[in-house]
Scaffold this motif. Structure first.
Motif, PDB file in Angstrom:
ATOM      1  N   VAL A 192       0.828  -1.209   0.000  1.00  0.00           N
ATOM      2  CA  VAL A 192       0.000   0.000   0.000  1.00  0.00           C
ATOM      3  C   VAL A 192       0.860   1.256   0.000  1.00  0.00           C
ATOM      4  O   VAL A 192       0.483   2.292  -0.542  1.00  0.00           O
ATOM      5  CB  VAL A 192      -0.946  -0.009   1.225  1.00  0.00           C
ATOM      6  N   TYR A 259      -4.262   4.312   1.898  1.00  0.00           N
ATOM      7  CA  TYR A 259      -5.425   3.425   1.875  1.00  0.00           C
ATOM      8  C   TYR A 259      -6.573   4.025   1.064  1.00  0.00           C
ATOM      9  O   TYR A 259      -7.421   3.296   0.545  1.00  0.00           O
ATOM     10  CB  TYR A 259      -5.893   3.138   3.301  1.00  0.00           C
ATOM     11  N   LYS A 261      -6.393   5.368  -1.755  1.00  0.00           N
ATOM     12  CA  LYS A 261      -6.204   5.131  -3.189  1.00  0.00           C
ATOM     13  C   LYS A 261      -7.034   3.959  -3.691  1.00  0.00           C
ATOM     14  O   LYS A 261      -7.320   3.866  -4.888  1.00  0.00           O
ATOM     15  CB  LYS A 261      -4.720   4.885  -3.476  1.00  0.00           C
ATOM     16  N   ASP A 262      -7.412   3.055  -2.793  1.00  0.00           N
ATOM     17  CA  ASP A 262      -8.250   1.934  -3.203  1.00  0.00           C
ATOM     18  C   ASP A 262      -9.709   2.325  -3.348  1.00  0.00           C
ATOM     19  O   ASP A 262     -10.509   1.544  -3.889  1.00  0.00           O
ATOM     20  CB  ASP A 262      -8.147   0.795  -2.176  1.00  0.00           C
ATOM     21  N   PRO A 359     -11.325   4.999  -8.472  1.00  0.00           N
ATOM     22  CA  PRO A 359      -9.894   4.953  -8.159  1.00  0.00           C
ATOM     23  C   PRO A 359      -9.078   4.420  -9.323  1.00  0.00           C
ATOM     24  O   PRO A 359      -9.579   3.711 -10.185  1.00  0.00           O
ATOM     25  CB  PRO A 359      -9.823   4.010  -6.950  1.00  0.00           C
ATOM     26  N   ALA A 362      -9.294   0.938 -11.360  1.00  0.00           N
ATOM     27  CA  ALA A 362     -10.614   0.313 -11.287  1.00  0.00           C
ATOM     28  C   ALA A 362     -11.170   0.144 -12.685  1.00  0.00           C
ATOM     29  O   ALA A 362     -10.980   0.983 -13.563  1.00  0.00           O
ATOM     30  CB  ALA A 362     -11.564   1.176 -10.447  1.00  0.00           C
TER      31      ALA A 362
END
Length: 783
Positions: A192, A259, A261-262, A359, A362
């Motif tokens: 991450v 975190y 970014k997800d 994001p 995706a």
């Protein structure tokens, strides 16, 4: 006698030997562990010193460390560990530990996917355990092993309810002075890209009690990126009751950026969190715990990939009660201060919110999700009726699921202030940019089931305002009442839409809009009135290819009355769940149809174009130096605002000018008219069952026939109750309110200062003798 001395000497020698052995043994054990550490745990180890004091039964370990696989980087370690026990208390069936002290604990946990920097140690222990299990399995019958496993499982289930005395085998336990100080704990997730560093980690437990007495635990630490955490825990080993107080101050939320970014596509994020919560409950039923306290967010700024920002200066939430098991939530207050946001409509139908919530990495295509949903539906195969009876008979009885508890939610106070939102429409040829500022929201006793009222107010550019009053229940958003009132809206800002739909740019004009909306099960019944003053458009732009072919100039010219005003009503009805339903399209289409209709009409209503303010470029305004008003009206109208704004435009050309707007009306005539209006108002309230009135109600009041039988009967019964002096005071209060509104709007115009524009009411003596229309007269002076 000599034998006694010899025995004492032998005993003393033995004691010395035992003490010497106890002193020497820790060193031998330390050397062995350090020398064979790679065999034992697969890592190098360092221990500076191990000491045992046989007189105080104190064990001390100094400078301990386990290294990473490279043999040089510390993985876990500490500066000093000390434990003190009193073995003589065992004779009294008491386990007594007077001190557990740990200083300078250091550990760094590194995660890379599903592997950690200590996974190799676990692997080594797992391999040894498997070898041991294999050996034991050869000698132990499987039935015994299963019984042992079942017994262990049962013990684990009951462990949380075990009696402390039973857990300690009948021994009393006294553990005191547990102290951990100056600890440093680091967690790093390489996949991450995150790193959390806890500094000055400390734990203070004066005593651990295994009886019906609370154990007091205190934890303190600092976050390297910013923030202090204090945790106070009271736990009763006997009753399993606990109370946890958490105080988190100025915790920097930026540490959570990796975190995010997800979940969202962003460039930067900052802000801090404050938490002050108290949680009270029982370990055996954690969901029934009661939570109370405050949560605060400060200086939140989310920077999008476009460099634009969304955020809030402060969000403060006061929680009076939160109980998950009972689904009972009582929030004292939610206060939002200084929120700012923007909505960008992009070509292709997307918005900046769509980009933010997509994001990086995706998948754009949602066909996989759709296929999964379709598969889930297909799996619910139809039931074969010929087999249903046997299937039901063969199926085992299952316990019915307990009905879900109804949600109980109350928000005692909601306040939003100093908030602004910008709208940017890039889907049309000329981009539309608009900012709504000064947004405020207020509400009280907001709950889930009972209809409640929320008020919203905001400011538009150049002195415009909007007010929204909502009434409804959160449990049924399909049914509600909403009243919207827009005043003094400068239309030139909406010229991009006029260009897009008609091909004509708007160059001037103000609008007022009132809308009373009643929604019942998504069925909308909306009454709208539009009041436009001094609207004018420029020449049609060549090559604009508008959606509507409308002769705007002709249509507006005919629509305007002699006072340069346009007023019409737009009823809107329909089901809001219908995909074809669009509130704005209906309103806009009504306006366009009206323009087309009047433009093609053979009858032209030609009147005098209002010229008020046209000569406001010098000292003499001539006959255009007044603004006609209705002294019975609480508020100014669009026409009156526009005339006043046009008048003060002279101040931008000559800063020496000074203008005083003096309000005048005939007090005697106005009191009589106001008495009639007052009686009609009270009559309307009593017959309609209303306490608060809006613009549409005021229209209905004015329309009451003076000869209406019910009304004349009401006048006969109530006219004598109205006091003339009280009516005069109300009229003067209304005049003062008009003065305030007009001054506030004028002060937002170019060239206007607090010194060169004033708004007053004429003295009462002049009001008594006033002749002519009620108006604001403009007096010109030179500073």
């Amino acid at each position: 006698m000599k034998k006694r001395y010899i025995a004492l000497i032998v005993l003393a020698v033995l004691i010395v030997l035992v003490i010497a052995a106890l002193k020497i043994a820790p060193g031998i054990a330390k050397d062995y562990v350090v020398e064979h550490s790679e065999e034992l745990i697969g890592r190098k180890m360092k221990i500076a010193d191990v000491d045992f004091n046989p007189f105080t039964f104190t064990v001390t370990v100094d400078d301990f460390a386990i290294f990473e696989q490279d043999g040089a980087t510390p993985f876990v370690g500490f500066e000093k560990f000390r434990v003190n026990v009193n073995p003589t208390r065992l004779l009294s069936k008491e386990i007594n530990v007077s001190e557990i002290y740990l200083k300078g604990l250091y550990t760094q946990v590194v995660q890379d996917g599903d592997r950690f920097n200590f996974s190799d140690i676990l692997d080594k222990f797992a391999a040894s355990e498997q070898d041991s299990v294999a050996t034991d399995s050869a000698a132990t019958p499987s039935a015994t092993a299963d019984a042992t496993a079942d017994s262990a499982a049962g013990d684990s289930i009951k462990a949380i309810n075990i009696d402390p005395v039973e857990m300690t085998g009948g021994f009393d336990v006294a553990i005191q002075n547990i102290v951990l100080e100056k600890g440093n704990i680091i967690y790093q997730d390489r996949k991450v890209g995150s790193k959390i560093h806890l500094q000055d980690f400390s734990v203070d437990i004066p005593a651990v009690y295994f009886n019906n007495k609370d154990t007091d635990i205190g934890v303190n630490l600092k976050f390297a990126d910013g923030g202090d955490l204090t945790v106070k825990v009271l736990f009763n080993m006997k009753t399993q009751d606990f109370n946890v107080a958490v105080a988190l101050k100025q915790f920097e939320l930026a540490c959570g950026k990796p975190y995010l970014k997800d979940f969202i596509n962003y460039k930067d994020f900052s802000g801090s969190l404050d938490v002050n919560l108290n949680v009270a409950g029982n370990v055996n039923d954690v969901l029934s715990s009661n939570v109370a306290g405050t949560v605060g967010l400060n200086n939140i700024v989310l920077t999008e990939t476009s460099e634009k920002t969304i955020g809030v200066n402060s969000v403060q939430v006061g929680i009076k009660k939160a109980n998950l098991n009972e689904m009972d939530f009582v929030v004292d207050s939610v206060v939002v201060d200084g929120a700012f946001a923007h909505l960008d409509l992009l070509k292709g139908g997307k918005t900046n919110i769509d980009i933010l919530l997509n994001p990086k990495g995706a998948a754009e295509d949602t066909s996989a999700v759709d296929s999964a949903l379709a598969a889930a539906v297909v799996t619910e195969a139809p039931v074969d009726s010929s087999k249903s009876d046997s299937a039901v008979a063969a199926a085992p009885e299952t316990a019915k699921a307990a009905p879900a508890k109804p949600l109980k939610f109350v928000l005692n106070r909601l306040q939003v202030k100093n908030t602004s939102v910008s709208a940017n429409d890039l889907t049309i040829k000329t981009p539309f940019n608009y900012k709504v500022s000064g947004i405020s929201v207020s509400g009280s006793n907001i709950n889930f089931d009972t209809p409640c009222t929320v008020n919203v107010n905001a400011n538009f550019p150049e002195g415009g305002t909007v007010s929204v009053k909502y009434k409804g229940a959160l449990s049924d958003l399909s049914t509600m009442d909403a009243y919207v009132s827009i005043k003094n809206l400068a239309l030139k800002h909406f010229s991009p839409y006029s260009l897009h739909y008609t091909g004509y740019p708007i160059i001037s004009g103000t609008m007022a809009f009132a809308s009373d909306n009643k929604i019942n099960k998504f069925n909308l019944d909306s009454k709208n009135t539009i009041d436009i003053y001094n609207i004018d458009v420029g020449d049609k732009v060549e090559g604009s290819d508008p959606e509507f072919t409308v002769p705007m100039k002709v249509g507006l010219y005919i629509l305007k009355d002699k006072d340069d005003k346009i007023q019409f009503d737009v009823p809107v009805q329909g089901n809001m769940q219908d995909p074809e339903f669009s509130y704005l399209k209906i309103v806009w289409k009504t306006v366009m149809n009206l323009l087309i209709k009047v433009a093609l009409s053979p009858l032209k209503i030609v009147g005098n174009v209002a010229a008020s303010g046209a000569s406001a470029i010098g000292f003499d305004l001539g006959k255009n130096d007044e603004i006609v008003i209705d002294p019975l009206n609480n508020h100014m109208e669009s026409e009156q605002y526009a005339k006043a704004i046009k008048m003060v435009s002279a101040l931008a050309k000559d800063p020496k000018l000074k203008m005083n707007f003096v309000q005048s009306f005939n007090m005697k005539k106005t009191v009589e008219a106001y008495k009639t209006r007052k009686l009609k108002t009270e009559f309307y309230k009593s017959t309609q069952g209303k306490t608060a009135l809006n613009e549409l109600d005021e229209k209905a009041i004015i329309a009451i026939d003076d000869k209406d039988e019910a009304y004349t009967a009401y006048v006969a019964a109530n006219a004598a109750n109205l006091d003339r002096k009280a009516l005069e005071k109300e009229l003067l209060d209304m005049a003062a309110k008009r003065n305030t509104e007009l001054l506030k709007t004028l002060q937002q115009q170019s060239g206007v200062t607090k010194k060169n524009v004033t708004v007053t009411t004429a003295p009462r003596s002049q009001l008594v003798n006033h002749k002519g229309k009620a108006n604001f007269k403009v007096q010109i002076d030179v500073q």
